[in-house]
Design an enzyme around this catalytic site. Sequence first.
Site, PDB file in Angstrom:
ATOM      1  N   GLU A 150     -31.413  82.090  10.451  1.00 20.44           N
ATOM      2  CA  GLU A 150     -31.855  80.691  10.557  1.00 20.44           C
ATOM      3  C   GLU A 150     -31.504  80.250  11.964  1.00 20.44           C
ATOM      4  O   GLU A 150     -30.328  80.170  12.321  1.00 20.44           O
ATOM      5  CB  GLU A 150     -31.167  79.852   9.479  1.00 20.44           C
ATOM      6  CG  GLU A 150     -31.745  78.466   9.340  1.00 20.44           C
ATOM      7  CD  GLU A 150     -30.971  77.466  10.177  1.00 20.44           C
ATOM      8  OE1 GLU A 150     -31.441  77.165  11.311  1.00 20.44           O
ATOM      9  OE2 GLU A 150     -29.927  77.024   9.732  1.00 20.44           O
ATOM     10  N   CYS A 162     -28.911  71.793  12.045  1.00 20.79           N
ATOM     11  CA  CYS A 162     -30.171  72.501  12.275  1.00 20.79           C
ATOM     12  C   CYS A 162     -31.355  71.690  11.786  1.00 20.79           C
ATOM     13  O   CYS A 162     -32.495  71.959  12.173  1.00 20.79           O
ATOM     14  CB  CYS A 162     -30.138  73.870  11.608  1.00 20.79           C
ATOM     15  SG  CYS A 162     -29.444  73.868   9.954  1.00 20.79           S
TER      16      CYS A 162
END
Length: 504
Positions: free
Chosen positions: A263, A300
């Site tokens: 990720e 994120c």
Amino acid sequence: MTFTPHGKHLIAGEWLAGEGTFRSAPAHGTPHEFSAGTVDLVNRACEAAEDAFAAYAATSREDRARFLEAIADQIEARAEAITTIGTAETGLPEARLQGERGRTTGQLRLFADHIRKGDYLDRRVDVALPDRQPLPRPNLRLMQRPIGPVAVFGASNFPLAFSTAGGDTASALAAGCPVVVKGHPAHPGTGEIVAEAIHAAIRDTGMPAGVFGFIHGDSHAVGAALVQHPLIKAVGFTGSLRGGRALFDLCAARPEPIPFFGELGSINPGFVLPQALAARGARIAEGWAGSLTMGAGQFCTNPGLVVMPKGVLADAFAKTAGDMLAKVAPQVMLTDGIAEAYRAGATRAAGIATPIFEGVSEGRNALPSVYKTTADEFLRDHSLAEEVFGPLGLIVTVSSEDQMLDVAEAMEGQLTATLHLDDGDMELARRLMPVLEQKAGRILANGWPTGVEVADAMVHGGPYPASTNFGATSVGTMAIRRFLRPVSYQNIPEALLPEDLRGF
């Protein structure tokens, strides 16, 4: 309980020291010395994981569920000590660490419940048809099985929920895979105390000693050795695009390539549609400012970009957002390096876009900044679409609905995309939805992406470069699929089948 790090690595149930050391750099408090990881220690941890694999993969779902719950209990037993060292190392406030601890233990218990139900096994049976013409059909049974030892990299921005006992570790252990964790050097003491909790749970539940290993490391060599080790069968990673891509390439270049579930970040665009902007632009701007600065923007899912029609309403939106951001106090960033990269990103944006508000960030402290540009400029300069990790926002104004579609189509893969819309915006929203479905793993309406619910229906992933595997998620129960593979059993006697497939 009080906790002073010993700085050692956990391998095959023993705490071992290496030859070299490195010193932590906490946001406040006393630095500590930690043993530096080595290629030899990586090799020993991977061998211990492989030695544990057969026995651990054969454990019952109930036994693994109790193991996951025992880890959660041991983390909670160290709650105060985890918060103390976590806040010192990262600069995150106590409330954030406490909430993240609850998220971490909640994930472990969620996976315990998930594997007890057994649905994730995806068991399928085709009964034998011996009299079928022109050819008989054999008896076929299928079930998902664990893939083997998994490497996990701790994340800088989530010292608990995406690190030592985070979602990658929880889902791999739930699947029946041993785990070797490379702790993040930004919070080595936090990683170590959580590793102690897992070690205690291993002893309490009688699991194989090598089912979990923990290695400190402040060098790229340790990470490279881990992903290239021939006994590692998959990698879970949360971090930067640059670092993740380097490890991804190493995984692909191995004699036996393995999946790298990385990720890697996102700018998480929000599209403010005309009717919503006219009806509640100020409220949306206030909400954006709050989400943008949450945790110093070190998420994120931070909504770094909003797209809206140009004009006086966009100007008013920008002013409201700037006024809100001007009231935000400095926030401590996770590391000096992250703070430096944030300042560099702000400087880059200032050279291209029009400043609305610019905070002057110094040292490890960050103040927010917001800029404004046109869709034409955004589409010309790809650097405006690059993630800046921190509280930096960009407003992009469009001259038409078609140009809003152009901006959406120009986006790279994202973790999230958000539509701010009212009833009168439905037609434009229908045009945007097929584009956003191709660009993002999660699409929101009238909300903000910071705050990722841990639930069955959650997807935390997306097309590259948001993540390296568009079909996977690192949050939610579907995360277990990353560490399983289907095995078909043809005419295998019942006594030789895995326990969960017998009599099914």
